[in-house]
Design an enzyme around this catalytic site. Structure first.
Site, mmCIF file in Angstrom:
data_model
loop_
_atom_site.group_PDB
_atom_site.id
_atom_site.type_symbol
_atom_site.label_atom_id
_atom_site.label_comp_id
_atom_site.label_asym_id
_atom_site.label_seq_id
_atom_site.Cartn_x
_atom_site.Cartn_y
_atom_site.Cartn_z
ATOM 1 N N GLY A 190 0.834 -1.203 0.000
ATOM 2 C CA GLY A 190 0.000 0.000 0.000
ATOM 3 C C GLY A 190 0.865 1.249 0.000
ATOM 4 O O GLY A 190 2.006 1.242 -0.467
ATOM 5 N N SER A 191 0.328 2.319 0.559
ATOM 6 C CA SER A 191 1.007 3.615 0.529
ATOM 7 C C SER A 191 2.004 3.740 1.678
ATOM 8 O O SER A 191 1.872 3.082 2.710
ATOM 9 C CB SER A 191 -0.033 4.738 0.647
ATOM 10 O OG SER A 191 -0.634 4.712 1.943
ATOM 11 N N PRO A 192 3.017 4.593 1.518
ATOM 12 C CA PRO A 192 3.973 4.807 2.614
ATOM 13 C C PRO A 192 3.308 5.303 3.895
ATOM 14 O O PRO A 192 3.730 4.921 4.993
ATOM 15 C CB PRO A 192 4.929 5.864 2.037
ATOM 16 C CG PRO A 192 4.860 5.668 0.551
ATOM 17 C CD PRO A 192 3.431 5.282 0.281
ATOM 18 N N CYS B 197 1.981 0.430 -9.201
ATOM 19 C CA CYS B 197 3.075 0.954 -8.368
ATOM 20 C C CYS B 197 4.406 0.982 -9.106
ATOM 21 O O CYS B 197 5.307 1.724 -8.718
ATOM 22 C CB CYS B 197 3.190 0.156 -7.084
ATOM 23 S SG CYS B 197 3.580 -1.592 -7.324
ATOM 24 N N GLU C 228 5.608 -3.328 1.031
ATOM 25 C CA GLU C 228 5.701 -3.061 -0.409
ATOM 26 C C GLU C 228 4.939 -1.764 -0.669
ATOM 27 O O GLU C 228 3.702 -1.753 -0.674
ATOM 28 C CB GLU C 228 5.108 -4.228 -1.206
ATOM 29 C CG GLU C 228 5.889 -5.527 -1.068
ATOM 30 C CD GLU C 228 7.295 -5.440 -1.644
ATOM 31 O OE1 GLU C 228 7.558 -4.488 -2.411
ATOM 32 O OE2 GLU C 228 8.125 -6.299 -1.327
ATOM 33 N N VAL D 295 0.275 4.646 5.140
ATOM 34 C CA VAL D 295 -0.334 3.522 5.847
ATOM 35 C C VAL D 295 0.740 2.527 6.274
ATOM 36 O O VAL D 295 0.632 1.889 7.327
ATOM 37 C CB VAL D 295 -1.408 2.840 4.977
ATOM 38 C CG1 VAL D 295 -2.051 1.669 5.725
ATOM 39 C CG2 VAL D 295 -2.482 3.841 4.568
ATOM 40 N N GLY D 296 1.799 2.401 5.480
ATOM 41 C CA GLY D 296 2.909 1.522 5.839
ATOM 42 C C GLY D 296 3.510 1.910 7.181
ATOM 43 O O GLY D 296 3.887 1.039 7.986
#
Length: 469
Positions: free
Chosen positions: A188-190, A244, A210, A192-193
């Site tokens: 997902g997105s940085p 991505c 990822e 949320v990461g």
């Protein structure tokens, strides 16, 4: 107590029973996953069409085919991957057995994204099953039709004592992350990461993240413009740009830009016709919020190709922007839509400096017919992956690890790397119970005259090499 605590406890009990460890069990679950892909193919095509109007051809290529390839690669090699790896020993352990055992972590959590909701959920799952884990899967709630299909159908093909699908929105996922997992795999997105990594840190749980980023594409003056334009247009506008590893922006000279624009216009027309909105081969943005975000990015620079939008259909035409500035909004975030900005640079060294001044991307692309240019960019930059003279195709090779670096991710998977990601490398030494006399030099009371013997038995010596000048 977390609403999913009972589920996690049930799966942990199944894992502790040793049920998932035999190779025969793992192979049976992987075969079940293969049957799901075969028997539910039409349902997958319909669900992805309903969620994103994704063309069936793109679903075949990017969802089903990649999953089948990963699955078959794993089935072909699992026996070899599972074998203990014997290691070099010192003199003190020459009569013993020293090896690395690939142990499953236990109960792992896989959180999938919406842009490739089958591929990016099931490919990690293949690695987790192969490594002998129990798995909780959380598909994206944004692609609701795929989420429903996976939740209702996938468990029928797997052992429900060891594998479960959880449907959850943001709040429920936050509660899910409160549970202790033995490994977490997130795509997902940085932003949320970071939340996932923070939750994992409370239990010291290892993670693979990822993420994404702005993938540069440097185009050298020496490349074949027509071929380059078709390959970049395909990579950028595949899945309506919601990929991505899509090229996020192009760096080239002003002279190359003049050649590139008509070539890109020709490629877009060849692929999608004079009106891409009517093409069955061009998808749509996944949701209204995502549409509004991408649409706002069209105000950067000047529109050279495309630019048309239709909010009701969540349609954004394949678009190329020029005269884009470094501080424009489109250069501040991953685009994740069918827009390709072109920025001009004076030389390959300027392109390298531009790339290195930013966060390290998930992948870096370079187009050039000169090997020395490709080598220069490869050696002087850093990125999760690298591909020369094409886009996205590195993703089709299971033996190439896939993952980011820095802002674009942490960890890797695909092929053997997936198996290793979900396996604990357990260092093992099996010694005999006898031969105690050989151990005497290391015991107290210490005697200095024993030290040379002990060092000779345990230290690794530097090898001497002969260099012919």
């Amino acid at each position: 107590m977390s609403p999913h605590a009972e589920l996690v406890s049930r799966l942990r009990a199944a894992w502790l029973s040793g049920k998932t460890r035999p190779m025969e069990y793992r192979l049976a679950q992987l075969e079940g996953l293969g049957r799901f892909l075969d028997e539910k193919k039409q349902d997958i095509l319909e669900a992805t069409a309903a969620d994103m109007r994704k063309p069936p051809f793109e679903v075949e290529v990017s969802e089903l085919s990649i999953c089948r390839s990963e699955l078959n690669h794993t089935l072909n090699n699992l026996g070899a991957w599972m074998k203990d790896k014997h290691v070099e020993k010192n003199w003190a352990t020459q009569l013993d057995s020293a090896f690395i055992r690939k142990d499953p972590y236990g109960v792992v959590l896989i959180i999938g994204p919406w842009n490739y909701p089958i591929n990016l959920l099931l490919v990690p799952l293949i690695g987790a099953i192969a490594a002998g884990n129990c798995v909780v899967m959380k598909p994206s709630e944004i692609t609701r039709n795929v989420e429903r299909l996976v939740a209702e159908m996938l468990p029928r093909y797997l052992d429900e004592d060891c594998f479960a699908v959880v449907t959850a929105g943001v709040e429920e996922t936050t509660r899910l992350l409160e549970n202790k997992f033995d490994y977490i795999f997130f795509t997902g997105s940085p932003s949320v990461g970071r939340i996932v990594m923070t939750a994992a840190a409370k239990h010291l749980t290892p993670v693979t993240l990822e993420l994404g980023g702005k993938n540069p594409c440097y185009v050298c003056d020496s490349c074949n413009v027509q071929n380059m334009a078709r390959r970049v247009a395909w990579g950028r506008f595949f899945n309506a740009g919601q990929t991505c590893v899509a090229p996020d922006y192009v760096l080239c000279s002003a002279e190359m830009q003049e050649k590139l624009l008509p070539a890109l216009r020709e490629a877009i027309t060849e692929f999608y016709g004079p009106n891409p909105q009517e093409s069955p081969d061009f998808g749509r943005i996944v949701g209204d919020r995502q549409f509004q975000r991408v649409q706002a990015l069209l105000h950067s620079g000047h529109t050279a190709i495309g630019g048309q939008t239709d909010a009701e259909e969540r349609y954004i035409a394949p678009t190329v922007l020029v005269e884009v500035q470094q501080d424009d909004p489109i250069m501040q975030e991953e685009i994740f839509g069918p827009i390709l900005p072109i920025l001009t640079v004076a030389s390959v060294d300027d392109a390298i400096a531009f790339i290195n001044a930013r966060e390290r991307p998930l992948v870096l692309y370079v187009f050039s017919s000169r090997k020395e240019v490709v080598k220069r960019v490869l050696e002087r930059t850093s990125s999760g992956g690298f591909c020369a003279n094409d886009t996205i195709m590195h993703m089709t090779i299971p033996s190439l690890p896939f993952g980011g670096i820095g802002q674009s991710g942490l960890g890797r998977y695909h092929g053997r790397s997936s198996f290793e990601t979900f396996s604990h490398q357990r260092s093992t030494l099996l010694r005999g119970a006898g031969r105690e006399t050989l151990n005497t030099p290391r015991y107290p009371p210490y005697a200095p005259h024993r030290l040379p013997l002990l060092r000779a038995a345990t230290e690794t010596k530097r090898q001497t090499t002969c260099l012919l000048l």
